[in-house]
Scaffold this active site. Structure first.
Site, mmCIF file in Angstrom:
data_model
loop_
_atom_site.group_PDB
_atom_site.id
_atom_site.type_symbol
_atom_site.label_atom_id
_atom_site.label_comp_id
_atom_site.label_asym_id
_atom_site.label_seq_id
_atom_site.Cartn_x
_atom_site.Cartn_y
_atom_site.Cartn_z
ATOM 1 N N ASP A 120 -4.821 0.730 7.661
ATOM 2 C CA ASP A 120 -3.740 1.629 7.835
ATOM 3 C C ASP A 120 -3.947 2.606 8.965
ATOM 4 O O ASP A 120 -3.094 2.959 9.762
ATOM 5 C CB ASP A 120 -3.575 2.534 6.552
ATOM 6 C CG ASP A 120 -2.206 3.290 6.207
ATOM 7 O OD1 ASP A 120 -1.183 2.860 6.627
ATOM 8 O OD2 ASP A 120 -2.330 4.304 5.321
ATOM 9 N N GLU A 145 3.364 5.611 -3.049
ATOM 10 C CA GLU A 145 3.392 6.862 -2.231
ATOM 11 C C GLU A 145 5.004 7.195 -1.655
ATOM 12 O O GLU A 145 5.569 8.158 -1.745
ATOM 13 C CB GLU A 145 2.490 6.883 -0.961
ATOM 14 C CG GLU A 145 2.384 8.256 -0.419
ATOM 15 C CD GLU A 145 1.177 8.123 0.494
ATOM 16 O OE1 GLU A 145 -0.008 8.089 0.058
ATOM 17 O OE2 GLU A 145 1.342 8.700 1.947
ATOM 18 N N ASP A 146 5.617 6.191 -1.181
ATOM 19 C CA ASP A 146 6.743 6.415 -0.398
ATOM 20 C C ASP A 146 8.120 5.892 -1.282
ATOM 21 O O ASP A 146 9.113 5.848 -0.615
ATOM 22 C CB ASP A 146 6.749 5.766 0.873
ATOM 23 C CG ASP A 146 5.639 6.488 1.741
ATOM 24 O OD1 ASP A 146 5.287 7.833 1.542
ATOM 25 O OD2 ASP A 146 5.226 5.862 2.827
ATOM 26 N N HIS A 174 0.944 -1.241 -0.051
ATOM 27 C CA HIS A 174 -0.110 -0.209 0.014
ATOM 28 C C HIS A 174 0.643 1.206 0.067
ATOM 29 O O HIS A 174 0.419 2.387 -0.646
ATOM 30 C CB HIS A 174 -1.017 -0.087 1.357
ATOM 31 C CG HIS A 174 -0.383 0.512 2.578
ATOM 32 N ND1 HIS A 174 0.163 -0.320 3.280
ATOM 33 C CD2 HIS A 174 -0.492 1.631 3.090
ATOM 34 C CE1 HIS A 174 0.630 0.294 4.302
ATOM 35 N NE2 HIS A 174 0.314 1.661 4.187
ATOM 36 N N ASP A 175 2.208 1.209 0.720
ATOM 37 C CA ASP A 175 2.890 2.519 0.684
ATOM 38 C C ASP A 175 3.822 2.616 -0.514
ATOM 39 O O ASP A 175 4.770 3.491 -0.384
ATOM 40 C CB ASP A 175 3.579 2.781 1.852
ATOM 41 C CG ASP A 175 2.737 3.613 2.930
ATOM 42 O OD1 ASP A 175 1.953 4.259 2.384
ATOM 43 O OD2 ASP A 175 2.578 3.127 4.011
#
Ligand code: NDP
Ligand code: ZN
Length: 178
Positions: free
Chosen positions: A124, A67-68, A63-64
């Site tokens: 999350d 984004e990261d 999930h990240d």
């Protein structure tokens, strides 16, 4: 999918996320390895939320990554298929926007998330509230922690109705706010 294929997918997602986050740390004072966080989401979904859909567990592990890390949605689609990549995209903030706008958009977008993205988003927020209560960033004031708890609740209030069990876990974490 067969049970063996499910396990294979989950292991592949865990390895992919571990590789992508390998040089990152969480913000707590022990600087916990980043991968502990996606693994925590997957465990909350599986063991506490009783979610046994391997694609949702894989999306939680991933999930990240967009984004990261430098991972792109197209790369996820090639490796894990369009539907998992799309769930990750739904829970990914637009990095080009300032933080205040990103926070506002999470609240605005919550009611429009797909059922799978709601589960990942709930996990999350559960994990981040638990982290903030147990191992917060060293430099966060009490006011900043409280603001985070209140913002997370606004996001979750916008996506309720998908999974009562996870929503109750969120509410329990929220009631333990500092
Ligand atoms: P950030 O978005 O910068 O940090 C929180 C995010 O960091 C989490 O969503 C989580 O995201 C990740 N994270 C990494 N390590 C941890 C950990 N140990 N515990 C919890 N989360 C972790 O937060 P904000 O800057 O937005 O601050 C939160 C609130 O505080 C906002 O509402 C903001 O307006 C306010 N604020 C208050 C200040 C003050 O001094 N009063 C100063 C600045 C902001 P992920 O799961 O994606 O990794
Ligand atoms: Zn996260």
């Amino acid at each position: 999918m067969t049970a063996a294929a499910d396990t294979g997918l989950i292991l592949r997602a865990a390895q992919f996320a571990a590789m992508k986050h390998r040089n990152q740390r969480r913000k707590d004072k022990e600087a916990t390895p980043y991968i502990n966080h996606p693994l925590a989401l997957a465990n909350v979904l599986w063991h506490e939320g009783r979610i046994t859909d391997a694609r949702i567990i894989a999306a939680a592990l991933l999930h990240d990554t967009v984004e990261d890390t430098r991972t792109t949605r197209a790369e996820l689609a090639r490796a894990f298929g369009k539907s998992i990549a799309s769930v990750v995209a739904e829970v990914t903030d637009n990095k080009w926007l300032d933080k205040k706008t990103r926070k506002r958009l999470q609240v605005e977008h919550a009611p429009h998330l797909s059922p799978s993205a709601r589960l990942v988003k709930l996990a999350d927020k559960i994990c981040n509230l638990r982290d903030l209560a147990a191992s917060p960033p060293a430099d966060w004031s009490l006011a900043r922690k409280r603001e985070y708890f209140d913002w997370a609740k606004q996001v979750v209030d916008g996506l309720r109705g998908e999974n009562r069990r996870l929503e109750r876990l969120f509410d329990r974490a929220w009631r333990a706010r500092p």
